[in-house]
Design an enzyme around this catalytic site. Structure first.
Site, PDB file in Angstrom:
ATOM      1  N   ASP A  69     -10.579   2.968   5.164  1.00  0.00           N
ATOM      2  CA  ASP A  69     -10.991   1.564   5.049  1.00  0.00           C
ATOM      3  C   ASP A  69     -12.513   1.430   5.097  1.00  0.00           C
ATOM      4  OD1 ASP A  69      -8.974  -0.225   4.545  1.00  0.00           O
ATOM      5  OD2 ASP A  69      -8.319  -0.351   6.636  1.00  0.00           O
ATOM      6  N   LYS A 103       0.843  -1.201   0.000  1.00  0.00           N
ATOM      7  CA  LYS A 103       0.000   0.000   0.000  1.00  0.00           C
ATOM      8  C   LYS A 103       0.877   1.250   0.000  1.00  0.00           C
ATOM      9  CE  LYS A 103      -3.768  -2.452   2.248  1.00  0.00           C
ATOM     10  NZ  LYS A 103      -4.445  -2.804   3.510  1.00  0.00           N
ATOM     11  N   GLN A 150      -3.894  -1.663   9.897  1.00  0.00           N
ATOM     12  CA  GLN A 150      -3.945  -2.967   9.237  1.00  0.00           C
ATOM     13  C   GLN A 150      -4.527  -4.018  10.181  1.00  0.00           C
ATOM     14  OE1 GLN A 150      -3.085  -3.547   5.918  1.00  0.00           O
ATOM     15  NE2 GLN A 150      -4.007  -5.553   6.300  1.00  0.00           N
TER      16      GLN A 150
END
Ligand code: NDP
Length: 312
Positions: free
Chosen positions: A125, A58, A102
């Protein structure tokens, strides 16, 4: 009834590339017109190797497009309070547009508390209850990346969603639920299946668009698929067994066995590739189907966040 021709591949790579180009153009415009360079803060806790690879990919994708990103690595002894404190600092920083923590987090850290600590306007997210609620209300704002990528993949491949019978297998917060909401938002008639669904194949065989997000290697077979249907395989499963590879891959078998011999594993989705290809019209391969879209949508969410936060 079988398809006369094998399913055509729905490849995510070229579509992800197209979205990256659009994001790069948008980024250049933001800089020229407003001197804004969007920035992602990615937080990795602990030493899970798969998570480390995801975060690295990412961060690299952001650099490639001229976006800023920073990577905060914390060790696995980090407490919920310490992580909340870091997130509050990132929430308060005006130069940070997106915050990504994450998942999964190490045991002992309360995931729900962490998700709720992120400023909903920086929640790239799309997991914060405010963004989940907006999506459920039919007013999507920041939408989870993999589900948003699935819709882009269908749209840009010319697959009609409106009026289609869509079936989603899986009801997780990350994939199953949000993709069901997005399909509903786009006027599909949506059925959601899960581990307690009775006679799964009977239900899934009705679907024009079948989305499998279960985490079960090769579980969805020919009997689950309507002839000619579009099959979106979200699963990413490692298999290490040569005999299992032989039973799954049809014409790709030799190549997959070589991969197992070379690096110890190969990847398979939740759909049995050889069986699905004999029945489906289109199928997303694993790897190379849905996967590439996830990072592309993260880039897009972060640029969107940078604009929205400044009222642009
Ligand atoms: P979860 O484990 O959170 O959810 C799995 C879902 O599948 C659950 O809702 C479960 O039902 C359902 N399920 C399990 N077994 C069955 C069964 N036999 N019949 C019907 N439903 C079943 O997984 P995720 O949603 O997080 O991920 C799913 C897959 O997608 C994984 O392989 C993951 O690696 C992959 N993934 C891929 C991404 C990408 O970028 N391509 C991104 C995110 C995930 P119940 O709720 O009843 O337990």
């Amino acid at each position: 009834m079988k398809q006369s021709a094998p399913a055509r591949a729905l490849n995510g790579g070229p579509i992800a590339e197209e979205i990256r180009r659009e994001v790069a153009e948008e980024t250049a415009r933001l800089w020229q017109e407003h001197q804004v360079k969007p920035c992602l803060a990615a937080v990795l806790v602990g030493d899970d190797p798969a998570s480390a690879v995801y975060v690295r990919n990412k961060v690299r994708a952001f650099a490639e497009l001229g976006l800023r990103s920073e990577h905060q690595a914390l060790d696995s002894s980090t407490t919920t309070e310490q992580l909340v404190s870091l997130i509050r600092t990132l929430n308060a920083r005006d130069d940070v547009d997106g915050i990504l923590v994450q998942l999964p987090l190490p045991q002992g850290i309360d995931e729900a508390t962490i998700i709720e600590a992120v400023d909903p306007l920086k929640d790239v997210d799309g997991f914060h209850p405010v963004n989940v609620g907006l999506l459920a209300m039919g007013r999507p704002r920041l939408v989870p990346c993999t589900p948003a990528g699935i819709i882009e993949l269908l749209d840009r491949s010319g697959i009609a969603i409106e009026g289609a019978k869509a079936c989603v297998i899986g009801r997780s917060q990350i994939v199953g639920r949000p993709v069901s909401q997005l399909l509903l938002q786009r006027d599909a008639t949506v059925t959601i299946c899960h581990s307690r669904t009775v006679d799964l194949a009977e239900v899934t065989r009705q679907a024009d668009i079948l989305v499998a997000a279960m985490g079960k290697p090769g579980f969805i077979k020919g009997e689950h698929i309507k002839p000619g249907a579009t099959v979106v395989d979200v699963g990413i499963n490692r298999i290490t067994d040569v005999a299992q590879a032989r039973s799954l891959f049809g014409s790709e078998t030799d190549e997959r066995i070589k991969a197992i011999e070379r690096r110890g594993y190969t990847l398979v989705g939740d759909v049995h590739p050889a069986e699905a290809d004999a029945v489906a019209g289109r199928r997303t391969p694993v790897p190379g189907g849905v996967g590439p879209l996830t990072v592309a949508m993260l880039l897009r969410n972060t640029v969107g966040s940078a604009r929205r936060r400044r009222g642009l």
